[in-house]
Design a protein around this motif. Structure first.
Motif, PDB file in Angstrom:
ATOM      1  N   UNK A   6       6.040   4.836  -0.613  1.00  0.00           N
ATOM      2  CA  UNK A   6       5.802   4.817  -2.056  1.00  0.00           C
ATOM      3  C   UNK A   6       4.614   3.928  -2.384  1.00  0.00           C
ATOM      4  N   UNK A   7       4.103   4.119  -3.537  1.00  0.00           N
ATOM      5  CA  UNK A   7       2.951   3.328  -3.991  1.00  0.00           C
ATOM      6  C   UNK A   7       3.381   1.895  -4.301  1.00  0.00           C
ATOM      7  N   UNK A   8       2.397   1.027  -4.333  1.00  0.00           N
ATOM      8  CA  UNK A   8       2.651  -0.333  -4.791  1.00  0.00           C
ATOM      9  C   UNK A   8       1.923  -0.507  -6.108  1.00  0.00           C
ATOM     10  N   UNK A   9       2.035  -1.650  -6.689  1.00  0.00           N
ATOM     11  CA  UNK A   9       1.373  -1.898  -7.959  1.00  0.00           C
ATOM     12  C   UNK A   9       2.370  -2.044  -9.086  1.00  0.00           C
ATOM     13  N   UNK A  10       1.873  -1.991 -10.319  1.00  0.00           N
ATOM     14  CA  UNK A  10       2.747  -2.287 -11.452  1.00  0.00           C
ATOM     15  C   UNK A  10       3.881  -1.285 -11.649  1.00  0.00           C
ATOM     16  N   UNK A  11       3.749  -0.086 -11.114  1.00  0.00           N
ATOM     17  CA  UNK A  11       4.781   0.933 -11.339  1.00  0.00           C
ATOM     18  C   UNK A  11       5.805   0.995 -10.213  1.00  0.00           C
ATOM     19  N   UNK A  12       5.648   0.132  -9.227  1.00  0.00           N
ATOM     20  CA  UNK A  12       6.575   0.103  -8.098  1.00  0.00           C
ATOM     21  C   UNK A  12       8.014  -0.083  -8.569  1.00  0.00           C
ATOM     22  N   UNK A  13       8.211  -0.922  -9.569  1.00  0.00           N
ATOM     23  CA  UNK A  13       9.554  -1.156 -10.115  1.00  0.00           C
ATOM     24  C   UNK A  13      10.181   0.149 -10.600  1.00  0.00           C
ATOM     25  N   UNK A  14       9.400   1.024 -11.171  1.00  0.00           N
ATOM     26  CA  UNK A  14       9.915   2.303 -11.647  1.00  0.00           C
ATOM     27  C   UNK A  14      10.192   3.260 -10.495  1.00  0.00           C
TER      28      UNK A  14
END
Length: 109
Positions: A1-9
């Motif tokens: 999965x991607x990292x960054x600010x949307x990782x939580x989602x």
């Protein structure tokens, strides 16, 4: 999965979850959280924060790309959180903290 600010989602997708593929799965009574989410989106539109038409276009675009694997009924909530982070109205840390509080409350009940 991607990292960054949307990782939580992206990490909210439960293992084994799948996107609905037939109409009977979509034809059901909404869960209480879904009705609350719809009301929240209506308030965001009414107050001029996020227009309903813009929200629907965003749901279509992100729902078919980044959040493709999410069940259709859950996309509005992750897309809304995504858009609120894009607008700088919430941070990933604030969202993570709020999600932890909600999870803790449900684990006590």
């Amino acid at each position: 999965m991607r990292s960054g600010p949307y990782e939580i989602l992206l990490h909210t997708l439960e293992p084994g979850s799948r996107r609905e593929s037939t109409l009977p799965e979509l034809d059901r009574k909404p869960d209480p959280w879904e009705s609350s989410m719809q009301a929240t989106c209506e308030c965001l539109s009414w107050r001029g924060t996020w227009d309903n038409l813009e929200r629907r276009h965003t749901e279509d675009a992100l729902g078919e790309t980044i959040y493709h694997d999410f069940p259709v009924r859950t996309r509005s909530v992750v897309v809304t959180a995504h858009a609120l982070m894009d607008r700088g109205l919430i941070t990933p840390e604030e969202l993570r903290a709020k999600m932890a509080l909600v999870r803790a409350r449900f684990n006590r009940e």
